[in-house]
Scaffold this active site. Structure first.
Site, PDB file in Angstrom:
ATOM      1  N   SER A  19       0.871  -1.187   0.000  1.00  0.00           N
ATOM      2  CA  SER A  19       0.000   0.000   0.000  1.00  0.00           C
ATOM      3  C   SER A  19       0.897   1.222   0.000  1.00  0.00           C
ATOM      4  O   SER A  19       2.095   1.113   0.236  1.00  0.00           O
ATOM      5  CB  SER A  19      -0.857   0.025   1.264  1.00  0.00           C
ATOM      6  OG  SER A  19      -0.062   0.393   2.377  1.00  0.00           O
ATOM      7  N   ASP A  20       0.342   2.398  -0.244  1.00  0.00           N
ATOM      8  CA  ASP A  20       1.129   3.599   0.035  1.00  0.00           C
ATOM      9  C   ASP A  20       0.934   3.909   1.525  1.00  0.00           C
ATOM     10  O   ASP A  20       0.147   3.257   2.216  1.00  0.00           O
ATOM     11  CB  ASP A  20       0.715   4.769  -0.867  1.00  0.00           C
ATOM     12  CG  ASP A  20       1.842   5.815  -0.943  1.00  0.00           C
ATOM     13  OD1 ASP A  20       2.765   5.755  -0.107  1.00  0.00           O
ATOM     14  OD2 ASP A  20       1.789   6.698  -1.818  1.00  0.00           O
ATOM     15  N   TRP A  21       1.644   4.909   1.995  1.00  0.00           N
ATOM     16  CA  TRP A  21       1.677   5.221   3.426  1.00  0.00           C
ATOM     17  C   TRP A  21       0.260   5.371   3.992  1.00  0.00           C
ATOM     18  O   TRP A  21      -0.462   6.301   3.639  1.00  0.00           O
ATOM     19  CB  TRP A  21       2.484   6.513   3.637  1.00  0.00           C
ATOM     20  CG  TRP A  21       2.674   6.887   5.061  1.00  0.00           C
ATOM     21  CD1 TRP A  21       1.711   7.368   5.911  1.00  0.00           C
ATOM     22  CD2 TRP A  21       3.880   6.817   5.815  1.00  0.00           C
ATOM     23  NE1 TRP A  21       2.258   7.598   7.144  1.00  0.00           N
ATOM     24  CE2 TRP A  21       3.591   7.270   7.118  1.00  0.00           C
ATOM     25  CE3 TRP A  21       5.189   6.420   5.514  1.00  0.00           C
ATOM     26  CZ2 TRP A  21       4.550   7.341   8.126  1.00  0.00           C
ATOM     27  CZ3 TRP A  21       6.147   6.497   6.513  1.00  0.00           C
ATOM     28  CH2 TRP A  21       5.828   6.942   7.794  1.00  0.00           C
TER      29      TRP A  21
END
Ligand code: BGC
Length: 743
Positions: free
Chosen positions: A266-268
């Site tokens: 995932s992104d942050w």
């Protein structure tokens, strides 16, 4: 490890241990080298989750990483090494030019070598994976992250980012492992993050499937073909479905169609953000959506670690789904050889020898010079290093923050400033630095910021007087203008892509006393430079050019090197034109597709850039005027001659226009480029292959195919080249049996 041993290990793990392999902790958990349980509260996880975490991001340094790895493995039942990941974007400690600048080089070798050097420095510092390259197509200059992309063109973007993947990862060893001195590459942000509405970061992306497939997916796909080990899902939503919860995107397009079999991260915090997006009511629901969609690793939240075991027990997530994700993480660890050597390349002695070594600096210097784009020059450049009448001034003249917004490991103290570079090349030059950044919006609550703002304002007033006074008696003034590094990057979008007002006022004041102005434009995005174009004698885009920026700028200013970059994004007349890009679509009234107050074309188009010599192009020659569908390629060639007095490099670009098709097609598209070097009077033939595959697109029926008809081939030094020839794509082929269309 053999695959069967990985599977055995997986079988031996509890549900909790499995979920923890998918947990990526932020550096806060290890900020003093020890494991800290404090941040666990925000994550909603237990200390045991931290002990078993599969990966961590943002920590670097051989000694620190060794310690963390050793302690972590000792605490665990299975002693599984952690993955250490970070954003190694345009270099590690030796910063290279920002990716947008690398795009301007039109030289994939530079992208490759820069990534290779970054990987070398980062790997001896203990890192295993880089969150790079960013393959998002970027056409909206308002978006802060255009600086992380290679620009507005899908082909250029694909070639450059694929070269980066190869540079980071190197050749695999015979047993399929990432070799010493290399990193696994994670291409991001899947998909179409760059098309966020209005250039506002994290915003929705609303594009048709045709546009997505035709333009936006190309570079990610090229990176996957180049062997990228990981993919990062975008923060953004695509047609109202967040990427981290989008099975169509992550399972159908990425896995089934593109055949990607590595780990997806995932992104942050983007899994937890599914709650803010309004598609999940709590963290458990967010975890369920993301794992089903195909996200393997949860970056910087505890959604997976805290909820997946219970979701499996409740029968909501099949254990096989969890196993599949964990196995991908274990495979990546294995690909990096961590089961045999959990420290991989981490080596303090090598850190000292390799980081910022002369060889790396030398390459970074040459790379930076090759990225500069000369937009205007009436002959004033290059300057003479013996001149005693040169004044260099402005906010970037004595500034070590030239590394760009994403070079998180590079330091100001290691950067060669313009002042240092210029003084070496021209000892008599007078250099006047100024503060670079005056915040557009002043936060009245923040006393510290307010105080700094007033101090900088005073300093600007004082130095402006000094600059104008020095300019009045100078022969030539080199003004360094543009955007500070913190004016582009993530969450740094702008509504107005102009040069800050105080800098333009300075420019006008200097112009009033001295007309011999050369402007060096420092920027992370296209800027509006019309009044500078009209008044300055030379204008050169030098981007944020990295650790060796000051040397490279001096090399080009004083003629040791000649500029050879071309714009990777069109520069607009005004922000209101944005997004503006060369491969726009044919309209019914091309002559009227403009504004009342600006033309319909940009100030400087994609592919544009001059050098210190001139090139002459012959007419385009084709080996045949007919290309048969399913038949052999044809070739298009030109002769390019250096008609000036200096050696120079030119990016010869080939564009193709599909004149009539079942859907409207771009007015032209880049299909090939070659960078050549020519000495005065030298002439070279440049030949491009034209294949049927190059002519394919998504037809009215959404079939990826080419359609018979007329095509135009343009070859020149910019996307507005007029030098062209025509050919026809015909349906018939007589190789292996003729097929004729009956009318
Ligand atoms: C960015 C990513 C980056 C990640 C980790 C996010 O905010 O969007 O590009 O890789 O942080 O630092």
């Amino acid at each position: 490890m053999e695959e069967r041993e990985l599977v055995k290990l997986l079988k031996d793990m509890s549900l909790e241990e499995k979920a923890d392999q998918l947990l990526q902790l932020s550096a806060d958990f290890f900020s003093d080298g020890e494991m800290l349980t404090g941040p666990a509260l925000d994550f909603g996880i237990e200390p045991s989750d931290i002990e078993n975490a599969g990966s961590v991001l943002g920590v670097s340094g051989a000694e620190k990483i060794r310690d963390i790895q050793k302690n972590q493995m000792a605490r665990q039942r299975h002693h599984i090494p952690m993955l250490f990941m970070a954003d190694v974007i345009n270099g590690f400690k030796t910063a290279f030019p920002i990716p947008l600048a690398l795009g301007a080089s039109f030289n994939p070798d530079i992208a490759y070598t820069g990534a290779k050097i970054a990987a070398k420095e980062a790997s001896v510092s203990g890192l295993h994976v880089t969150f790079a390259p960013m393959a998002d197509l970027a056409r909206d200059a308002r978006w802060g992250r255009v600086m992380e992309s290679c620009g507005e063109d899908k082909y250029l973007n694909s070639v450059m980012t694929a070269a980066m993947v190869k540079g980071y990862q190197g050749e695999m060893t015979e047993d399929g492992k990432i070799a010493n001195g290399h990193l696994a590459s994670c291409v991001k942000h899947f998909a179409a993050y760059g098309a966020c509405e209005g250039g506002r970061d994290y915003n929705n992306t609303e594009i048709s499937e045709r546009t997505l497939r035709e333009d936006y997916l190309s570079a990610y796909e090229a990176c996957i073909k180049a062997g990228a080990s990981m993919v990062m899902a975008a923060f953004s939503t695509l047609n109202r479905i967040p990427a981290s919860a989008n099975p169509w995107l992550l399972r159908k397009v990425l896995r089934d169609e593109m055949k990607f079999d590595g780990a997806v991260i995932s992104d942050w915090a983007s899994i937890e953000e599914l709650i803010s997006h309004g598609v999940a009511q709590d963290k458990a629901a967010a975890a369920l959506l993301a794992i089903k969609a195909g996200v393997d690793i949860d970056m910087a939240t505890g959604c997976y670690a805290a909820n997946l075991p219970a979701l499996v027990k409740a029968g909501k997530v099949p254990e096989a789904l969890l196993d599949e994700a964990v196995l991908r993480v274990l495979r990546l660890k294995n690909k990096l050889g961590l089961f045999e050597n959990p420290y991989k390349d981490a080596d303090e002695a090598a850190e000292k020898a390799v980081i910022l070594c002369d060889a790396h600096r030398k390459v970074a210097r040459a790379a930076a010079a090759e990225c500069f784009v000369l937009l205007e020059n009436d002959g004033i450049l290059p300057l003479d290093g013996r001149d005693d009448g040169i004044v260099v001034a402005g906010p970037f003249a004595d500034n070590g923050r030239l590394m760009g917004n994403w070079a998180v490991f590079a330091e100001e103290k290691d950067t060669v400033t313009v002042k240092t570079g210029v003084r070496k090349a021209c000892p008599l030059a007078k250099v006047i630095g100024m503060p670079e950044w005056i915040s557009d919006r002043l936060d009245a609550e923040d006393e510290e910021a307010l105080e700094k703002w007033h101090r900088d304002m005073e300093e600007i007033k004082r130095t402006s007087e000094a600059v104008v006074a020095a300019a009045a008696s100078a022969k030539t003034v080199v003004l360094t203008l543009g955007e500070a590094k913190d004016m582009s990057g993530e969450a740094h979008s702008r509504t107005d892509v102009s040069i800050p007002r105080w800098q333009m006022e300075l420019f006008e004041r200097v112009y009033a006393v001295n007309k011999n102005i050369i402007v060096l434009l420092f920027t992370g995005r296209p800027l509006c430079v019309k009044s500078i174009r009209d008044k300055a004698r030379a204008l050169m885009v030098v981007w944020h050019s990295g650790t060796e920026g000051g040397h490279a700028i001096a090399d080009v200013l004083f003629g040791k090197e000649a500029p050879s970059g071309k714009l990777p994004m069109s520069f607009p007349y005004s922000t209101g034109q944005v997004p503006i890009y060369y491969s726009c679509f044919s309209t019914g009234r091309p002559q009227l597709a403009k504004y009342l107050d600006a033309p319909g074309y940009p100030l400087y188009p994609f592919g544009y850039g001059k050098t210190y010599t001139e090139f002459e192009y012959s007419a385009v020659q084709l080996t045949a005027n007919v290309l048969h569908k399913g038949g052999k390629s044809i070739f298009a060639g030109v002769r390019v001659k250096n008609t000036g007095k200096r050696q120079g490099r030119e990016v010869v670009q080939m564009y193709i226009r599909d004149v009539t098709a079942s859907v409207i097609r771009p007015v032209r598209e880049l299909k090939g480029f070659k960078k050549i070097e020519l000495w005065p009077n030298e002439e070279k033939e440049v030949v491009f292959e034209i294949t049927e595959a190059m002519l394919k697109f998504y037809t009215a029926e959404m079939i990826y195919d080419s359609e018979p008809g007329r095509f135009e081939v343009y070859i020149g030094g910019s996307s507005d080249a007029v030098n062209k020839a025509d050919f026809v794509l015909e349906q018939d082929t007589c190789e292996g049996g003729c097929t004729y269309e009956l009318s």
